[in-house]
Design a protein around this motif. Structure first.
Motif, PDB file in Angstrom:
ATOM      1  N   ILE A 183      49.583 -35.607  36.590  1.00  0.00           N
ATOM      2  CA  ILE A 183      49.396 -36.123  35.236  1.00  0.00           C
ATOM      3  C   ILE A 183      47.955 -35.858  34.819  1.00  0.00           C
ATOM      4  O   ILE A 183      47.025 -36.124  35.588  1.00  0.00           O
ATOM      5  N   GLY A 184      47.783 -35.302  33.613  1.00  0.00           N
ATOM      6  CA  GLY A 184      46.437 -35.027  33.128  1.00  0.00           C
ATOM      7  C   GLY A 184      46.263 -35.510  31.696  1.00  0.00           C
ATOM      8  O   GLY A 184      47.240 -35.702  30.971  1.00  0.00           O
ATOM      9  N   THR A 185      44.995 -35.709  31.308  1.00  0.00           N
ATOM     10  CA  THR A 185      44.724 -36.193  29.952  1.00  0.00           C
ATOM     11  C   THR A 185      43.579 -35.416  29.296  1.00  0.00           C
ATOM     12  O   THR A 185      42.691 -34.910  29.987  1.00  0.00           O
ATOM     13  N   LEU A 186      43.648 -35.326  27.973  1.00  0.00           N
ATOM     14  CA  LEU A 186      42.554 -34.794  27.146  1.00  0.00           C
ATOM     15  C   LEU A 186      42.420 -35.698  25.929  1.00  0.00           C
ATOM     16  O   LEU A 186      43.422 -36.197  25.421  1.00  0.00           O
ATOM     17  N   THR A 187      41.186 -35.899  25.467  1.00  0.00           N
ATOM     18  CA  THR A 187      40.965 -36.801  24.332  1.00  0.00           C
ATOM     19  C   THR A 187      40.591 -36.014  23.074  1.00  0.00           C
ATOM     20  O   THR A 187      39.677 -35.171  23.120  1.00  0.00           O
ATOM     21  N   TYR A 188      41.306 -36.285  21.979  1.00  0.00           N
ATOM     22  CA  TYR A 188      41.027 -35.640  20.693  1.00  0.00           C
ATOM     23  C   TYR A 188      40.483 -36.674  19.711  1.00  0.00           C
ATOM     24  O   TYR A 188      41.013 -37.769  19.609  1.00  0.00           O
ATOM     25  N   SER A 189      39.416 -36.301  18.969  1.00  0.00           N
ATOM     26  CA  SER A 189      38.789 -37.272  18.070  1.00  0.00           C
ATOM     27  C   SER A 189      39.139 -36.983  16.610  1.00  0.00           C
ATOM     28  O   SER A 189      39.687 -35.934  16.284  1.00  0.00           O
ATOM     29  N   TRP A 190      38.851 -37.933  15.754  1.00  0.00           N
ATOM     30  CA  TRP A 190      38.925 -37.774  14.307  1.00  0.00           C
ATOM     31  C   TRP A 190      38.140 -36.533  13.894  1.00  0.00           C
ATOM     32  O   TRP A 190      37.120 -36.264  14.543  1.00  0.00           O
ATOM     33  N   PRO A 191      38.483 -35.773  12.892  1.00  0.00           N
ATOM     34  CA  PRO A 191      39.620 -35.987  12.009  1.00  0.00           C
ATOM     35  C   PRO A 191      40.899 -35.344  12.534  1.00  0.00           C
ATOM     36  O   PRO A 191      40.838 -34.419  13.333  1.00  0.00           O
ATOM     37  N   ASP A 192      42.019 -35.837  12.087  1.00  0.00           N
ATOM     38  CA  ASP A 192      43.345 -35.300  12.430  1.00  0.00           C
ATOM     39  C   ASP A 192      43.609 -35.315  13.942  1.00  0.00           C
ATOM     40  O   ASP A 192      44.143 -34.355  14.515  1.00  0.00           O
ATOM     41  N   ALA A 193      43.169 -36.418  14.563  1.00  0.00           N
ATOM     42  CA  ALA A 193      43.251 -36.505  16.033  1.00  0.00           C
ATOM     43  C   ALA A 193      44.676 -36.284  16.551  1.00  0.00           C
ATOM     44  O   ALA A 193      44.887 -35.498  17.488  1.00  0.00           O
ATOM     45  N   LEU A 194      45.637 -36.954  15.943  1.00  0.00           N
ATOM     46  CA  LEU A 194      47.016 -36.851  16.439  1.00  0.00           C
ATOM     47  C   LEU A 194      47.564 -35.437  16.261  1.00  0.00           C
ATOM     48  O   LEU A 194      48.186 -34.889  17.180  1.00  0.00           O
ATOM     49  N   GLU A 195      47.289 -34.851  15.093  1.00  0.00           N
ATOM     50  CA  GLU A 195      47.786 -33.497  14.819  1.00  0.00           C
ATOM     51  C   GLU A 195      47.213 -32.493  15.822  1.00  0.00           C
ATOM     52  O   GLU A 195      47.910 -31.601  16.317  1.00  0.00           O
ATOM     53  N   LYS A 196      45.932 -32.669  16.140  1.00  0.00           N
ATOM     54  CA  LYS A 196      45.291 -31.762  17.113  1.00  0.00           C
ATOM     55  C   LYS A 196      45.911 -31.938  18.502  1.00  0.00           C
ATOM     56  O   LYS A 196      46.174 -30.956  19.211  1.00  0.00           O
ATOM     57  N   ALA A 197      46.116 -33.184  18.890  1.00  0.00           N
ATOM     58  CA  ALA A 197      46.703 -33.455  20.212  1.00  0.00           C
ATOM     59  C   ALA A 197      48.109 -32.875  20.296  1.00  0.00           C
ATOM     60  O   ALA A 197      48.515 -32.315  21.321  1.00  0.00           O
ATOM     61  N   GLN A 198      48.867 -32.981  19.184  1.00  0.00           N
ATOM     62  CA  GLN A 198      50.228 -32.438  19.162  1.00  0.00           C
ATOM     63  C   GLN A 198      50.215 -30.917  19.257  1.00  0.00           C
ATOM     64  O   GLN A 198      51.047 -30.317  19.935  1.00  0.00           O
ATOM     65  N   LYS A 199      49.240 -30.305  18.592  1.00  0.00           N
ATOM     66  CA  LYS A 199      49.118 -28.841  18.659  1.00  0.00           C
ATOM     67  C   LYS A 199      48.750 -28.406  20.079  1.00  0.00           C
ATOM     68  O   LYS A 199      49.306 -27.442  20.612  1.00  0.00           O
ATOM     69  N   ALA A 200      47.825 -29.147  20.689  1.00  0.00           N
ATOM     70  CA  ALA A 200      47.413 -28.826  22.066  1.00  0.00           C
ATOM     71  C   ALA A 200      48.614 -28.895  23.004  1.00  0.00           C
ATOM     72  O   ALA A 200      48.808 -28.041  23.879  1.00  0.00           O
ATOM     73  N   ASP A 201      49.446 -29.913  22.819  1.00  0.00           N
ATOM     74  CA  ASP A 201      50.649 -30.075  23.639  1.00  0.00           C
ATOM     75  C   ASP A 201      51.568 -28.865  23.474  1.00  0.00           C
ATOM     76  O   ASP A 201      52.102 -28.330  24.451  1.00  0.00           O
ATOM     77  N   GLU A 202      51.705 -28.410  22.233  1.00  0.00           N
ATOM     78  CA  GLU A 202      52.569 -27.259  21.952  1.00  0.00           C
ATOM     79  C   GLU A 202      52.029 -25.993  22.640  1.00  0.00           C
ATOM     80  O   GLU A 202      52.783 -25.227  23.250  1.00  0.00           O
ATOM     81  N   VAL A 203      50.700 -25.801  22.560  1.00  0.00           N
ATOM     82  CA  VAL A 203      50.073 -24.636  23.195  1.00  0.00           C
ATOM     83  C   VAL A 203      50.293 -24.678  24.710  1.00  0.00           C
ATOM     84  O   VAL A 203      50.682 -23.686  25.335  1.00  0.00           O
TER      85      VAL A 203
END
Lengths: 110, 453
Positions: B327-347
């Motif tokens: 299990i691994g984690t990465l932290t995404y900050s404002w702005p559009d934090a959730l959208e960025k995290a979702q894109k990272a997951d897709e990549v």
């Protein structure tokens, strides 16, 4: 009127394998008949759609003003197998407290 | 016969608050202290430690703890009962005897409960027709026999009672039920019989209340959690038991925390199934008969408990190796934090797919948004930050290891405003799956050994 369960209940949850359990307890004695009537196994099953993959069982403990729910197949395999952050279902209690029920105004005095 | 005994809860799991057992024996009167160390997967972790070193395989915290509490327990004649012996109660008792010698304590008797570990007898038992099928799925043990890591029978209170009868001040067990640790001193002190079902059920209920430590005295309390006084110095629960089976749950006066009907109720409902059938090796307790009543400040009376005869079976807790996870984690900050995290997951998923790795499951959660309540959460427009948490599981170690190498590259080759990779590459860890089964009581033999310094 709509009422969210955290206004009239407290709760605790835990795990047995891949099954989560949630104990839902009325904050006052007079709230117990309300949750007994409205928080059915079917309603809880619907509330947890997408989280609980198996069935929901309900047991009554009127002596403790409480209901116990077993949420089968809810923890991503349970134990060390589960990839969930909440692999042991510790926050399922809070998740149930988010549920809203529709009650008659005369049924409940907050 | 004593007119009451006070049994303190010292630990609710392996890793619990280390000051609690010391507080329990110093901050007020108690006759017994029980300490529960064993959860479903704990035995297999201990088994692994024992395979590496035959002197290990028990809760090592006990050694340091006994250095602190043993002189106090001897002086005050407090008896200590714990299942922290894990898969090696003998080695555990040796370590504690060594502490006693070092401290110059003599005439100390330690009782050791053995016989719960049936790992070496599995094939013999299966030959006798004891199938040890998975009691949830009904599957045959043969399917995982080769991967079996540990197999322990849940013993009840009576082997502990035997150790107390033989004069033990400290009782070390392996897989004794959590509830049996609390029930045993009541049976011993009050002379309860094996067929006193209501009393055994009452003691079992007390055991259930004590077995998770501070969870009965204000910890993890969901009702009015802000109202719990001085939770930093939480006093662990104490069961005051009476010969007729009445119990008062309380805690030491000069401690924090809270004992109320609400805190006790939450613990009573913790990890139970059908409340009419709380099954232990000692009895079947009916939780729908439990009555509670206020009995003073931080005192709750528990009474009216009904019990039924115990079943002919003991539960066996087995565990087996079942692949690997990381299990691994990465932290995404404002702005559009959730959208960025979702894109990272897709990549990440695209890259894993390009590598043709075999996973049983790839799970992505967005901490700060939905990792606890998944589809129940409302849509959020503006999150300050989101932690992308990705887990994978596979029978193939190499696939899981490779996943660990695909996460860090996202920092320089994915969406921006990303941090939180201080922990390095996620390492594969073994999945230990749980195999619960039943065994006829006739097929198991608890054995009690007494050692003395």
């Amino acid at each position: 009127m709509k009422i969210r369960l955290d206004k009239i209940c407290h709760a605790r949850s835990g795990d047995k394998g891949d099954t989560g359990n949630v104990g839902l307890i009325a904050l006052k004695k007079e709230y117990y008949p309300i949750i007994e009537k409205h928080v059915t196994a079917q309603r809880v099953q619907k509330h947890f759609e997408g989280i609980v993959l198996g069935n929901v069982e309900r047991f009554e403990l009127p002596n403790l003003w409480a209901l116990n729910f077993l949420l089968h197949n809810a923890l991503g395999g349970g134990g060390t197998k589960s990839l969930k952050n909440d692999a042991q279902g510790k926050t399922l209690s809070a998740a149930l407290l988010r549920m809203e029920i529709e009650v008659e105004e005369k049924e409940v005095k907050l | 016969m004593k007119d009451k005994i006070r049994i303190a809860s010292g630990q609710g799991f392996w890793g619990d608050l280390l000051t609690a057992p010391v507080d329990q024996v110093t901050k007020g009167p108690v006759d017994y202290m029980m300490m529960d160390y064993l959860a479903e997967v704990t035995m297999s972790i201990m088994q692994k430690q024992k395979l590496k070193d035959p002197k290990l395989g028990y809760a090592k915290d006990l050694v340091e703890l006994f250095e602190k509490i043993l002189p106090i327990c001897v002086e005050k004649n407090i008896k200590v009962i714990t299942n922290g012996g894990g898969v090696n109660p003998l080695a555990c008792s040796e370590a504690i005897l060594e502490v006693a010698r070092r401290l110059g304590i003599s005439k100390l008797k330690i009782g050791i409960v053995l016989g719960d570990d049936i790992l070496d007898n599995i094939d013999e038992l299966m030959k006798q027709g004891i199938e040890l099928k998975n009691m949830e799925s009904g599957e045959s043990l043969k399917s995982i026999r080769a991967k079996l890591q540990s197999a322990n029978v849940y013993f009840g209170a009576f082997p502990v009672v035997e150790a107390l009868t033989k004069g033990a001040q400290i009782v070390i067990t392996g897989r004794t039920t959590d509830t049996g640790l609390t029930l045993a001193p009541m049976i011993y002190e009050f002379g309860w019989k094996e067929s006193d079902w209501d009393k055994l059920a009452a003691g079992t209920v007390a055991g259930h209340i004590l077995e998770c430590g501070g969870q009965a005295s204000g910890g993890n309390f969901s009702a009015d959690w802000r109202s719990v006084p001085d939770i930093a110095h939480i006093g662990f629960p104490i069961a005051e038991a009476y010969p007729d089976g009445e119990i008062v749950i309380t805690k030491h006066d000069n401690t924090g925390g809270l004992v109320s009907q609400q805190t006790v109720k939450e613990q009573l409902l913790y990890e139970i199934g059908n409340p009419k059938e709380y099954i232990t090796p000692d009895c079947v307790a009916d939780f729908t008969t439990i009555q509670l009543e206020d009995a003073g400040k931080n005192r709750v009376k528990v009474f009216g408990v009904k019990g039924r005869p115990a079943t002919e079976y003991c539960k066996v807790s087995m565990s087996y190796l079942d692949g690997y996870t990381a299990i691994g984690t990465l932290t995404y900050s404002w702005p559009d934090a959730l959208e960025k995290a979702q894109k990272a997951d897709e990549v990440l998923r695209t890259r894993l797919s390009d590598l043709h790795l075999e996973f049983e499951e790839v799970r992505s959660e967005f901490m700060g948004y939905n990792s606890c309540h998944g589809p129940l959460v409302p849509k959020m427009n503006e999150l300050n930050e989101v932690v992308l948490r990705v887990g994978v599981r596979s029978q193939d170690y190499k696939a899981v290891e490779r996943f660990g190498k695909e996460l860090a590259p996202l920092i320089l080759t994915g969406p921006p405003a990303v941090t939180g990779f201080a922990g390095g590459r996620p390492k594969p860890s073994e999945v230990i799956s749980y195999w619960p089964a039943l065994i006829p009581k006739k097929a198991v033999k608890p054995e009690v050994v007494i050692k003395e310094v």
